[in-house]
Write an enzyme that holds these catalytic residues in place. Sequence first.
Site, mmCIF file in Angstrom:
data_model
loop_
_atom_site.group_PDB
_atom_site.id
_atom_site.type_symbol
_atom_site.label_atom_id
_atom_site.label_comp_id
_atom_site.label_asym_id
_atom_site.label_seq_id
_atom_site.Cartn_x
_atom_site.Cartn_y
_atom_site.Cartn_z
ATOM 1 C CG HIS A 64 44.951 39.800 38.928
ATOM 2 N ND1 HIS A 64 44.718 40.491 40.082
ATOM 3 C CD2 HIS A 64 45.309 38.593 39.583
ATOM 4 C CE1 HIS A 64 45.055 39.897 41.141
ATOM 5 N NE2 HIS A 64 45.329 38.916 40.795
ATOM 6 C CD GLU A 66 42.290 44.067 37.097
ATOM 7 O OE1 GLU A 66 42.271 42.854 36.745
ATOM 8 O OE2 GLU A 66 41.873 44.739 38.190
ATOM 9 C CB CYS A 94 44.444 44.049 43.373
ATOM 10 S SG CYS A 94 45.466 43.544 42.213
ATOM 11 C CB CYS A 97 45.499 45.368 38.615
ATOM 12 S SG CYS A 97 45.482 43.611 38.442
#
Length: 160
Positions: A64, A66, A94, A97
């Site tokens: 991801h 992040e 999410c 993250c």
Amino acid sequence: MNSGTAGASSELDDIVSAMRAALDQARDALNHDDVPVGAVVLHEGRIIAARHNERENHRDPTAHAEVLALRDAASHLGRWRLDDCTLVVTLEPCVMCAGALLNARIGRLVYGAADLKAGATASLYNVCADPRLNHNPPVSHGVLAAESAALLEQFFAARR
């Protein structure tokens, strides 16, 4: 205008510029058919890391934007503790993250669009404000939210 207001205005300009850079990163994710989410890390007002989702590109469920940006920022600074940094991301993080930014001891989180299906910092959960945890960074949201949301909407509409 007093210096406090000028400082706040300058900081807002930095955040908006950082979100524009995160949006550019999100658009880059489209080059490899990834969900268009981008993230940048600011340190002392400068971008030190900028990434986008790369799950499809690397076939890695943890890739991801992040997480990748936090890794790059830690590498850049030579330390894992990012308490003097701001994470700016186009979409509400999410659970994974949010956990990563807490473990990095991020100083501040700023995001654009809310994620009503998986958001872990306001929409579904509020991990960053959980008093049982040892780190609770301030969270700001809604910065260029319409642009962030539109990019995601276009991406998913094309797949339906």
